[in-house]
Design a protein around this motif. Sequence first.
Motif, PDB file in Angstrom:
ATOM      1  N   SER A 114      -1.714  -4.446  44.859  1.00 24.27           N
ATOM      2  CA  SER A 114      -2.834  -4.520  43.922  1.00 24.27           C
ATOM      3  C   SER A 114      -3.433  -3.150  43.653  1.00 24.27           C
ATOM      4  O   SER A 114      -3.252  -2.220  44.430  1.00 24.27           O
ATOM      5  N   TYR A 115      -4.187  -3.089  42.549  1.00 22.35           N
ATOM      6  CA  TYR A 115      -4.894  -1.871  42.154  1.00 22.35           C
ATOM      7  C   TYR A 115      -3.945  -0.670  42.117  1.00 22.35           C
ATOM      8  O   TYR A 115      -4.212   0.374  42.707  1.00 22.35           O
ATOM      9  N   MET A 116      -2.825  -0.808  41.424  1.00 24.20           N
ATOM     10  CA  MET A 116      -1.755   0.186  41.456  1.00 24.20           C
ATOM     11  C   MET A 116      -2.007   1.340  40.489  1.00 24.20           C
ATOM     12  O   MET A 116      -1.424   1.413  39.411  1.00 24.20           O
ATOM     13  N   SER A 117      -2.861   2.252  40.926  1.00 22.03           N
ATOM     14  CA  SER A 117      -3.084   3.498  40.186  1.00 22.03           C
ATOM     15  C   SER A 117      -1.815   4.342  40.274  1.00 22.03           C
ATOM     16  O   SER A 117      -0.905   4.045  41.071  1.00 22.03           O
ATOM     17  N   HIS A 118      -1.740   5.392  39.509  1.00 25.68           N
ATOM     18  CA  HIS A 118      -0.564   6.262  39.565  1.00 25.68           C
ATOM     19  C   HIS A 118      -0.390   6.843  40.960  1.00 25.68           C
ATOM     20  O   HIS A 118       0.743   6.925  41.462  1.00 25.68           O
TER      21      HIS A 118
END
Length: 163
Positions: free
Chosen positions: A146-150
Amino acid sequence: MSSYTLSDATRARWDREVAKYPAEQKQSAVMACLSIIQQEEGHVSRESEEVLAAYLGMAPIAVHEVTTFYNMYNQQPVGKFKLNVCTNLPCQLRGGQQALEHVLNKLGVEAGGTTADGLFTVQQCECLGACADAPVMLVNDRQMCSYMSHDRLDELLDVLKKA
């Protein structure tokens, strides 16, 4: 002639799944048996579908319809790590498409492609049911990320490369 051979171990696992249903409803075990094939072979081939169909007393096309309906069954070999990045609308609104593009660019593949070293297959997928945690990714149909920022994507790829 089929290139898929049903081992005694696989037959025993299928037998356990079929035993969960009344004898006249043994076809209800088709999804569990397809999952067993995929666990053991890495994907579900047409040949394995035919063997399963004969085992369950189903038409081969009926097994193939199940395989092709659900995206959890790989119909061709995939990398060691299958990465499904959600691109459904809620994830899109929170960077899902950008997350997918970041992974594709970092690994140098197109959507649905596998890296040359066979380590990663990257696919876009529909809703993974974690809209509030977007953007989200599913690794090997088992682990939700989850919350897969770069930065988080880069970190995950680095960890998986070492695994």
